[in-house]
Structures are given as structure tokens and as C-alpha cells.
Design an enzyme around this catalytic site. Sequence first.
Site, PDB file in Angstrom:
ATOM      1  N   THR A 200       6.517  -7.256   2.511  1.00  0.00           N
ATOM      2  CA  THR A 200       7.510  -7.014   1.860  1.00  0.00           C
ATOM      3  C   THR A 200       8.431  -7.059   2.382  1.00  0.00           C
ATOM      4  OG1 THR A 200       5.622  -4.659   1.145  1.00  0.00           O
ATOM      5  CG2 THR A 200       8.560  -4.420   0.726  1.00  0.00           C
TER       6      THR A 200
ATOM      7  N   ASP B  35      -0.570   1.430   8.852  1.00  0.00           N
ATOM      8  CA  ASP B  35      -0.750   1.086  10.208  1.00  0.00           C
ATOM      9  C   ASP B  35       0.690   0.902  11.133  1.00  0.00           C
ATOM     10  OD1 ASP B  35      -2.187  -1.586   7.740  1.00  0.00           O
ATOM     11  OD2 ASP B  35      -2.672   0.109   8.148  1.00  0.00           O
TER      12      ASP B  35
ATOM     13  N   GLY C 222       1.205  -1.341  -0.095  1.00  0.00           N
ATOM     14  CA  GLY C 222      -0.296   0.020  -0.002  1.00  0.00           C
ATOM     15  C   GLY C 222       0.759   1.357  -0.142  1.00  0.00           C
TER      16      GLY C 222
ATOM     17  N   THR D  20       4.397   2.140   6.240  1.00  0.00           N
ATOM     18  CA  THR D  20       3.511   1.673   6.240  1.00  0.00           C
ATOM     19  C   THR D  20       1.802   2.663   7.990  1.00  0.00           C
ATOM     20  OG1 THR D  20       1.024   0.305   7.112  1.00  0.00           O
ATOM     21  CG2 THR D  20       3.507  -0.084   8.785  1.00  0.00           C
TER      22      THR D  20
ATOM     23  N   ARG E 119     -24.722   7.381  12.064  1.00  0.00           N
ATOM     24  CA  ARG E 119     -24.115   8.085  10.928  1.00  0.00           C
ATOM     25  C   ARG E 119     -23.028   6.468  10.627  1.00  0.00           C
ATOM     26  NH1 ARG E 119     -28.791   8.636  10.117  1.00  0.00           N
ATOM     27  NH2 ARG E 119     -29.568  10.552   9.095  1.00  0.00           N
TER      28      ARG E 119
ATOM     29  N   GLY F 287      -6.486  -0.751   9.084  1.00  0.00           N
ATOM     30  CA  GLY F 287      -6.094  -0.907  10.010  1.00  0.00           C
ATOM     31  C   GLY F 287      -6.972  -2.905  10.251  1.00  0.00           C
TER      32      GLY F 287
HETATM   33  O1  F6P Z   1      -1.347  -1.646   4.640  1.00  0.00           O
HETATM   34  C1  F6P Z   1      -2.132  -0.826   4.714  1.00  0.00           C
HETATM   35  C2  F6P Z   1      -3.126  -0.797   4.224  1.00  0.00           C
HETATM   36  O2  F6P Z   1      -3.634   0.349   4.047  1.00  0.00           O
HETATM   37  C3  F6P Z   1      -4.358  -0.984   5.086  1.00  0.00           C
HETATM   38  O3  F6P Z   1      -4.314  -0.233   6.474  1.00  0.00           O
HETATM   39  C4  F6P Z   1      -5.909  -1.700   4.418  1.00  0.00           C
HETATM   40  O4  F6P Z   1      -6.540  -2.168   4.767  1.00  0.00           O
HETATM   41  C5  F6P Z   1      -5.068  -1.627   2.879  1.00  0.00           C
HETATM   42  O5  F6P Z   1      -3.927  -1.285   3.172  1.00  0.00           O
HETATM   43  C6  F6P Z   1      -5.451  -1.593   1.759  1.00  0.00           C
HETATM   44  O6  F6P Z   1      -5.438  -2.085   1.024  1.00  0.00           O
HETATM   45  P1  F6P Z   1      -5.623  -1.540  -0.478  1.00  0.00           P
HETATM   46  O7  F6P Z   1      -4.966   0.322  -1.065  1.00  0.00           O
HETATM   47  O8  F6P Z   1      -4.915  -2.601  -1.778  1.00  0.00           O
HETATM   48  O9  F6P Z   1      -6.918  -1.131  -0.947  1.00  0.00           O
END
Ligand code: F6P
Length: 357
Positions: free
Chosen positions: A115, A137, A12, A135, A275, A180
Site C-alpha cells: 500500500t 507483520d 490485509g 500490518t 499436531r 508472516g
Molecule cells: O499482510 C498481512 C497478512 O496477514 C500476512 O501475514 C498473511 O500472509 C496475509 O496477510 C494473508 O492475506 P489474505 O488476508 O489476503 O489472505
Amino acid sequence: MSTRIGILTSGGDCPGLNAVIRGVAKAAYELMDDVEIIGIIDGYRGLIEGEYKVMKQSDFSGILTLGGTILGTSRQPFKQMRVIGEDNVDKVKAMKANYKKMKLDCLLILGGNGTHKTAALLADEGLNVIGLPKTIDNDLYGSDVTFGFHTALDIATEAIDRLHTTAASHGRCMVVELMGNKTGWLTLYAGVAGGADIILLPEIPFDMDKVVKAVKKRAESGKAFSIIAVAEGAAEKSEPKKRRERLAARAEAGYKTISEKIAAAITEKAGCECRVVIPGHLQRGGAPSAYDRVLSTQFGAYAAGLIQKKQFGVTVAKVGNTITQNKLSEIAGKAKMVSPDDQMIVVAKDMGVSFGD
Ligand code: F6P
């Protein structure tokens, strides 16, 4: 004889990737004579297929504040790396061959957990690899912080701030679902920073009745609204442990996400209009925060120093206030989970936050 440095960004994307690339390049040009930087396109895909470009020094100007990655990225699951698919390509063999074909002296790999597992595999296969922990995360073992996390934290916190005013105006509960899947660092920190009343994390399976009870307790104290910050990977104690089964069960009950399920329960059992807000990839977009620009520059410069010292098989890290390194073999595949007794959990509970447990 020039030092040929390969760089790839994988998994990501997040703000800070280009700041790291810039940091590595500028420091390498400063520290070493005759440096050639090879940009590998779209992460491991480019290394497998041999798609790369020889970078010019000017390519690294003006990218400190640029989100995303100038090299492109892709997701190449680690568990597929040793699998020969329909294309009959042996990925590891192809990556090693292209590393040699590009005449690389080393390969810098910017990415998250998956990775880094492949980076460790390539190091075991004899490539000179340096990892850089990326990341939003913030779940890379061995580093207190990854670049991308702070920018996502700012974005998520601003979202929660904005939800407060509309929730208070309408007397509504706002369920904000943050990124996350496996770990809840972003939701935990944004929940505390944004003053959320309930924070739900993948690491702490929750009891829906306790979430409802927390909303009702606030209503009884005169607070007609509540903010619930929930990680996309959060789950009820009663739900299936396997993600696929859990999502199927939710779909069966008519819910696309955990947030919809929470909103339905609060509406039905606490009588509070709800919401659901999902900022999604906004948390990964745009310019890096000042913190991430500084961290990314520090990481990039440190990596260039490792190249100069020919120290490979390691990944850069921040521990306390020190930029340092860990052995790839010691961190690869280890996620840094939020422990239920983490200091930030204690602080949040001191603020009266419910974790639904
Ligand atoms: O690993 C980082 C992240 O943003 C996660 O928090 C999220 O669930 C995922 O990537 C989303 O992946 P993609 O960008 O492939 O939809």
C-alpha cells in the site's frame, strides 16, 4: 473553505484501523474549522472506481474498539498499478481524476508495504498523501511498530499458551503456524512470549535435522512435548528459493504447508506424535488490544496535525517512544526484516530456543 480529507484502508485488515480513522477524525475536527472527511470504499479500488461516501461526525463514534475497517479494504498489487488490464482502465490516471473529483485537499492511506508503494507513487504524481503504517507483520521499514501487530501478538501468544497444556497432557509436539509470509516478527515475538521451544522464521532458513534434534534433546531431558512456532513463510535450507517452486515441491511430496512437513519429520525421526494448528485469520480479527488502541489514536492524531501543517509525502511512524514521520520516498517498498543477530533472537537463544539453524 472546508478542508476535505480523504481516507482509505488498503491490504490485509487488522484491529486498529478503525481506531486510527477515529483518531484522525476527532483530532481533525478539534484542530481545524470546517473539516469534511471523505471515506473511500475498499481501498484503492474505491479510489480507482470513484466509490466514496461523505462521512458524518457520528460515523466515528463507537469504533475505537471495532475490529476490521468501516471503509472496507482490498488488495490492489502495486505491480499492477501501471498495467492497463482488460477493463482498459489506467488506474493511476483514474485515481488522480477521482482525487480531484472528490475535491480532496489530502489523502490518508492506511496500509502495509504494498500500500505504501502505491502511496509513494501517488505522492510522486502530485497528490497530498500521508501514510499510516498498518500490518500485523510489523515489517514496515522506519517504524519500530505498526498498528495491528500487538493485537495479533496477543492472539498468537494465547494460542501458544493453550497449546502448551494439551501438548503436555498428551506428550505431543504442537506445530503452530503463524502469519508472516516474508518476515517473522509476529512468530518471533509470539514464540518468545509463549515460551516456544523452536521458532522458525522466513529470514532464517532451517535444517530439518536440527529441528528433530532439538525435539529429541528435550525428550531426553524428560520433556515429552515441544512447541514449535513457525512462520507461514519459513523454509528449509534445502528447499527451492522461489516461493512458487517451493510450494510446488511440497505439494509434490504431499504437504500443503511447511508445518505439515515439519510435523511429519518430527513424527518419523523423533518418534513424537504431532499436531498442526494454524490460527490463520484469527490473528487479524476482533477488537484491538489496549496497546493498539493507544498507538492507533496517537497515529491518527499525529496525522491530523500533519494535515493542519500541510505536511504531505510522509508516513507516520513510532521510533523509540516518539510518534514521528518518515518521507514516503525513503520507506516505500522497504520491508523491515528480522536480522539473525536481532536482540530478540539473542534473547530467545539465551532461553534455549532453537531456530533450526
Ligand atoms: O499482510 C498481512 C497478512 O496477514 C500476512 O501475514 C498473511 O500472509 C496475509 O496477510 C494473508 O492475506 P489474505 O488476508 O489476503 O489472505
